[in-house]
Design an enzyme around this catalytic site. Sequence first.
Site, PDB file in Angstrom:
ATOM      1  N   SER A 283      46.363 -10.940  55.563  1.00 51.50           N
ATOM      2  CA  SER A 283      45.215 -10.046  55.643  1.00 51.50           C
ATOM      3  C   SER A 283      44.041 -10.822  56.212  1.00 51.50           C
ATOM      4  O   SER A 283      43.925 -12.027  56.016  1.00 51.50           O
ATOM      5  CB  SER A 283      44.886  -9.526  54.244  1.00 51.50           C
ATOM      6  OG  SER A 283      43.509  -9.245  54.121  1.00 51.50           O
ATOM      7  N   LYS A 289      47.117 -12.366  50.523  1.00 51.85           N
ATOM      8  CA  LYS A 289      48.050 -11.287  50.857  1.00 51.85           C
ATOM      9  C   LYS A 289      49.252 -11.710  51.708  1.00 51.85           C
ATOM     10  O   LYS A 289      49.143 -12.552  52.593  1.00 51.85           O
ATOM     11  CB  LYS A 289      47.307 -10.170  51.611  1.00 51.85           C
ATOM     12  CG  LYS A 289      46.420  -9.298  50.749  1.00 51.85           C
ATOM     13  CD  LYS A 289      47.171  -8.652  49.633  1.00 51.85           C
ATOM     14  CE  LYS A 289      47.512  -7.223  49.686  1.00 51.85           C
ATOM     15  NZ  LYS A 289      47.053  -6.271  50.542  1.00 51.85           N
ATOM     16  N   TYR A 323      66.533  26.253  86.065  1.00 48.56           N
ATOM     17  CA  TYR A 323      65.708  25.038  86.092  1.00 48.56           C
ATOM     18  C   TYR A 323      64.222  25.388  86.162  1.00 48.56           C
ATOM     19  O   TYR A 323      63.811  26.290  86.894  1.00 48.56           O
ATOM     20  CB  TYR A 323      66.057  24.127  87.300  1.00 48.56           C
ATOM     21  CG  TYR A 323      65.166  22.892  87.303  1.00 48.56           C
ATOM     22  CD1 TYR A 323      65.491  21.771  86.558  1.00 48.56           C
ATOM     23  CD2 TYR A 323      63.952  22.895  87.999  1.00 48.56           C
ATOM     24  CE1 TYR A 323      64.648  20.673  86.499  1.00 48.56           C
ATOM     25  CE2 TYR A 323      63.093  21.795  87.946  1.00 48.56           C
ATOM     26  CZ  TYR A 323      63.452  20.690  87.192  1.00 48.56           C
ATOM     27  OH  TYR A 323      62.614  19.613  87.129  1.00 48.56           O
ATOM     28  N   GLN A 328      61.280  18.437  83.276  1.00 43.01           N
ATOM     29  CA  GLN A 328      61.062  17.073  83.756  1.00 43.01           C
ATOM     30  C   GLN A 328      60.592  16.131  82.641  1.00 43.01           C
ATOM     31  O   GLN A 328      60.816  14.928  82.691  1.00 43.01           O
ATOM     32  CB  GLN A 328      60.042  17.089  84.895  1.00 43.01           C
ATOM     33  CG  GLN A 328      59.727  15.720  85.453  1.00 43.01           C
ATOM     34  CD  GLN A 328      59.019  15.793  86.782  1.00 43.01           C
ATOM     35  OE1 GLN A 328      59.641  16.095  87.787  1.00 43.01           O
ATOM     36  NE2 GLN A 328      57.732  15.543  86.776  1.00 43.01           N
ATOM     37  N   LYS A 331      62.838  13.217  80.197  1.00 43.59           N
ATOM     38  CA  LYS A 331      63.146  11.791  80.348  1.00 43.59           C
ATOM     39  C   LYS A 331      62.155  10.892  79.611  1.00 43.59           C
ATOM     40  O   LYS A 331      62.550   9.951  78.931  1.00 43.59           O
ATOM     41  CB  LYS A 331      63.221  11.429  81.831  1.00 43.59           C
ATOM     42  CG  LYS A 331      64.517  11.923  82.447  1.00 43.59           C
ATOM     43  CD  LYS A 331      64.527  11.884  83.937  1.00 43.59           C
ATOM     44  CE  LYS A 331      63.630  12.929  84.554  1.00 43.59           C
ATOM     45  NZ  LYS A 331      63.941  14.323  84.161  1.00 43.59           N
TER      46      LYS A 331
HETATM   47  N1  ARG Z   1      62.200  15.128  88.829  1.00 42.42           N
HETATM   48  C1  ARG Z   1      62.828  16.371  88.511  1.00 42.42           C
HETATM   49  C2  ARG Z   1      63.138  16.427  87.013  1.00 42.42           C
HETATM   50  O1  ARG Z   1      63.125  15.446  86.403  1.00 42.42           O
HETATM   51  C3  ARG Z   1      64.097  16.520  89.275  1.00 42.42           C
HETATM   52  C4  ARG Z   1      64.514  17.928  89.437  1.00 42.42           C
HETATM   53  C5  ARG Z   1      63.556  18.614  90.341  1.00 42.42           C
HETATM   54  N2  ARG Z   1      63.980  19.914  90.725  1.00 42.42           N
HETATM   55  C6  ARG Z   1      63.099  20.819  91.128  1.00 42.42           C
HETATM   56  N3  ARG Z   1      63.602  21.944  91.495  1.00 42.42           N
HETATM   57  N4  ARG Z   1      61.826  20.614  91.156  1.00 42.42           N
HETATM   58  O2  ARG Z   1      63.395  17.453  86.465  1.00 42.42           O
END
Ligand code: ARG
Length: 464
Positions: A283, A289, A323, A328, A331
């Site tokens: 500490s 501590k 999609y 995105q 990740k």
């Molecule tokens: N960087 C994009 C992601 O991680 C890749 C896919 C992009 N596709 C699109 N139709 N904008 O999702």
Amino acid sequence: MVKNKNNRTIWGNRIKNKNSSFFQKISTSIDIDKRLYEEDITGSIVHTEMLFKQRIISFKTKNKIIYGLNKIKKEISNKKFEFSKKYEDIHMNIEKRLFEIIGEEAGFVHTGRSRNDQVITDLKIWMRSAIIDINSNIDRIIKSSLKLAEKNIYTVMPGFTHLKNAQPISFAHYLMAYVEMFYRDKNRFKNSLEILNENPLGVAALAGTSFNIDRNYTTKKLGFKKPTNNSIDTVSDRDFVLDFLYNISVCSMHISRISEELIIWNSEGFNLINLSDKVVTGSSIMPQKKNPDYLEFLRGKSGSTFGNLISMLTILKGLPLSYFKDLQDDKEIVFKSKDTLINSLKIFDQILKNLYPNKKRMLQLASSGYITATDLADHLVKQHSMPFRKAYQKTTAIVNFAEKKNKQLNELTLDEFRKFEPKLTNDVFYVLNLEYSIKSKKSYGGTSFDNVKKMILKYKRHND
Ligand code: ARG
């Protein structure tokens, strides 16, 4: 903004007005997804080989593309590659560089695929090795726990329910409880590996492709079990991401639970364990501590991994097919959770290697709180053919009496015991002994020293 080798955006003929630099910044993910470069290049090479095998591209083009991709891989691993936010993500950064290296023929690489299938192919390949990495770190923790358990088979401590003394247990048995949890974590990850191992490559944007591609070929080459069945589902599916985040959450919850427990045990109030100086901090004001900061770090980190799971669930909950850019963010979430867990597992392994039970204090604490009362009740059932409920009531009366007299059960005299049950003999004192109590818990999975020894052996064999 994504451009080809002439420095024009790929969609420049369609989207006439340039996005503001602020908007370009918003849509870029390269700082995060550049981590997928190897997986992306592997996927592109296999895709290219398949295009050639199916006579969609020529031998010469195939070789040029593969040459270029391998060169890019080297550039990136040697830190000679300039990632550009202008080219949005890892896929476009690589494609753009391929144009620079081999010219117009680079344009063939994206035949019959889209970034939508490309990105999940990359992520799934990455996740497979992430799971192997996580599981080998869990293995290490199991090994360290087994080592500590082996040294503490005969270390007697109080087992708690409601954090009140409940029944005596072996410290090794306690540690083996966490081994069970970590073993389940490993299996949970293994199971998710099975489920995610379907190849998304070739579903293209969402509808599949008119090119005569061979998805079985790319499946085999990329080590997947089978191609995914439905192109629309494939590009929008992030269930495998949820599984991964959930598994990480459960594992970090286990780490958090044991951390919390060890923090309590490390307090002066409990004083059941000592931590070596390697895993405590001081500490800035209180010179005396030694704080269990790293355990607190581990407990705290479960919060961010749970948060990541909830983030992903929330991203997905309102998404129609198929999609959307919302996806995105998967990740960043996944990478953060994985890195946090690996860190936590490594820290926790160090804690296990620097943790010493305070055996004297464990025994002392186990000797209080009428911890063998259940053994006394069981004794009355076994020796005096009493129904358990009756034995329970008699034992309660004995405990109440002892408490009034300010004595532990083994400090009562035989006469005092006999006031409650005249048939009791000196045997009662064996039953109240802590080691006897532990030894007697021979039922499968119980804390008897023999059981614990066998269990440690079993896991040692498993974990080799
Ligand atoms: N960087 C994009 C992601 O991680 C890749 C896919 C992009 N596709 C699109 N139709 N904008 O999702």
